[in-house]
Design an enzyme around this catalytic site. Structure first.
Site, mmCIF file in Angstrom:
data_model
loop_
_atom_site.group_PDB
_atom_site.id
_atom_site.type_symbol
_atom_site.label_atom_id
_atom_site.label_comp_id
_atom_site.label_asym_id
_atom_site.label_seq_id
_atom_site.Cartn_x
_atom_site.Cartn_y
_atom_site.Cartn_z
ATOM 1 N N SER A 124 0.816 -1.224 0.000
ATOM 2 C CA SER A 124 0.000 0.000 0.000
ATOM 3 C C SER A 124 0.845 1.268 0.000
ATOM 4 O O SER A 124 1.911 1.325 0.630
ATOM 5 C CB SER A 124 -0.878 -0.004 1.258
ATOM 6 O OG SER A 124 -1.411 1.267 1.493
ATOM 7 N N GLU A 126 0.160 3.617 1.747
ATOM 8 C CA GLU A 126 0.233 4.045 3.155
ATOM 9 C C GLU A 126 1.628 3.802 3.727
ATOM 10 O O GLU A 126 1.994 4.397 4.737
ATOM 11 C CB GLU A 126 -0.795 3.287 4.001
ATOM 12 C CG GLU A 126 -2.186 3.870 3.966
ATOM 13 C CD GLU A 126 -2.298 5.202 4.720
ATOM 14 O OE1 GLU A 126 -1.895 5.258 5.879
ATOM 15 O OE2 GLU A 126 -2.785 6.170 4.131
ATOM 16 N N TYR A 148 -1.623 0.300 10.618
ATOM 17 C CA TYR A 148 -1.870 -0.358 9.319
ATOM 18 C C TYR A 148 -0.662 -0.193 8.395
ATOM 19 O O TYR A 148 -0.186 -1.151 7.789
ATOM 20 C CB TYR A 148 -3.132 0.236 8.672
ATOM 21 C CG TYR A 148 -3.327 -0.167 7.226
ATOM 22 C CD1 TYR A 148 -3.909 -1.386 6.896
ATOM 23 C CD2 TYR A 148 -2.929 0.672 6.181
ATOM 24 C CE1 TYR A 148 -4.086 -1.762 5.564
ATOM 25 C CE2 TYR A 148 -3.099 0.310 4.854
ATOM 26 C CZ TYR A 148 -3.675 -0.912 4.545
ATOM 27 O OH TYR A 148 -3.837 -1.280 3.227
#
Ligand code: NAP
Ligand code: G4F
Length: 324
Positions: A124, A126, A148
């Site tokens: 990701s 992120e 996460y």
């Protein structure tokens, strides 16, 4: 003989698009599904008779090994995760167990059951978090900003570690935000498009949001699953950024959605501290040139088309459910 693919997370947004895509390519498709007290197959009910669902959980090593032995896949797409960033602060240990350690469990099952299986890890953007470079590319250092994001960094590196330690065909796709009418209601795009549609139909009066200033590189999930497949068709495993190369603020998303239903968003949007995050990722924008050059992949749906597609879909969904 048709190829066999196992998708973890088949009941999620990406899993449902990937399953459709692979069926279209003539694959025999298997999906790992965890036990829940209420069945949650709405995204795949239209293809359920074409896929084989296998019980299993990313938290349970035995179930993963049994699933692999049972379906003997050529390719595994690991899409299963606790994928909502906000929840990862409230459930950091659980998020790490599923989203980080789950990757190790699956890679280890591959190593023991059949090391020739090709593996895709759903990494990701992120992971870039507090970005060290703009735009972000495969070589940009990571600085995750949530449990996460930290879990995804672990998943990314354990994928590379198993590739290098055991010579697995293991690839990490670093995907930027991708959305669709099947997006979960908790994510900002779907929350905005669904609530704009509800307000338009007189079913809601306001939309409560957190940070309107953050910027994301939003693409269409249907485009992004093709990139996952292309990665596993390469002779050698590698890592790829998949993105549109454009970034937009949350406020812009709100504006496009409300414009589409002919409303002024300023009249309906309320900022609510409950939706602010302990640490924010302010700006994400990817450089997809490696995916373009090596995979021949490019995004098709633009930001405006995506938001309008989602609003239209939500209007229809609400209208149809009202008529039932
Ligand atoms: P999603 O809609 O939240 O789907 C997540 C899937 O994981 C669901 O099928 C869920 O099953 C399954 N799952 C969760 N915990 C599990 C467990 N313990 N065992 C087995 N299955 C489990 O996510 P998505 O948007 O499709 O994203 C797919 C993957 O890509 C995720 O790994 C996500 O982190 C990653 N990713 C997404 C984006 C994006 O913008 N969408 C961007 C980059 C990376 P249930 O239906 O039972 O809950
Ligand atoms: O839609 P979001 O919750 O997605 P986020 O945090 O970017 O994560 C998504 O994309 C990642 C890829 O970069 C995936 F890995 C991950 O699994 C997930 O799919 O939030 C987007 C932005 C954030 O800056 C958030 O603070 O929207 C802002 N926002 C403002 N108000 C809100 C809200 N987000 C949500 N969910 N709800 C709000 O009310």
């Amino acid at each position: 003989m048709s190829k066999r693919a196992l998708i973890t997370g088949i009941t999620g947004q990406d899993g449902s698009y990937l399953a459709e895509f692979l069926l279209g390519k003539g694959y025999e498709v298997f999906g790992l599904v965890r036990r829940t007290s209420t069945i949650n197959f709405s995204r795949i009910e239209h293809i359920q008779d074409q896929v084989t669902l296998i019980p299993g959980d990313m938290l349970d090593q035995t179930s993963l090994q049994t699933a692999l032995a049972q379906c003997q896949p050529d390719e595994i797409y690991n899409l299963a995760a606790q994928s909502f960033v906000q929840t990862s602060w409230g459930q950091p240990v659980f998020t790490g167990d599923v989203t980080a350690l789950g990757v190790t469990r699956l890679l280890d099952a591959i190593r023991h059951v059949d090391p020739t299986i090709r593996f895709y890890q759903a990494s990701s953007s992120e992971m870039f978090g507090k970005v060290r470079e703009v735009p972000q590319r495969e070589t940009t250092p990571f600085y995750p900003r949530s449990p996460y994001g930290v879990a995804k960094v672990y998943g990314h590196w354990i994928t590379i570690n198993y590739r290098e330690s055991y010579n697995l065909h293991a690839t990490s796709g670093i995907l930027f935000n991708h959305e669709s009418p099947r997006r979960g209601m908790e994510f900002v795009t779907r929350k905005v498009t669904h609530t704009a549609a509800r307000i338009k139909l007189g079913m809601a009066k306001e939309l409560r949001l957190g940070n309107l200033d953050s910027q994301r590189d939003w693409g269409f999930a249907g485009d992004y699953v093709e990139a996952m497949w292309l990665m596993l068709q390469q002779e050698s495993p590698d890592d790829y950024v998949v993105a549109t190369g454009e970034t937009h603020r949350v406020e812009e998303l709100v504006q496009v959605a409300f414009d589409h239903v002919g409303l002024d968003w300023h009249d309906y949007v309320v900022q609510d501290p409950r939706f602010m995050r302990p640490a924010e990722v302010d700006l994400l924008v990817g450089d997809p040139s490696k995916a373009g050059e090596q995979l021949g992949w490019e995004p098709r749906v633009t930001f405006g088309e995506l938001v309008r597609m989602m609003v239209e879909s939500d209007l229809k969904l609400l209208h149809d459910s009202n008529c039932d």
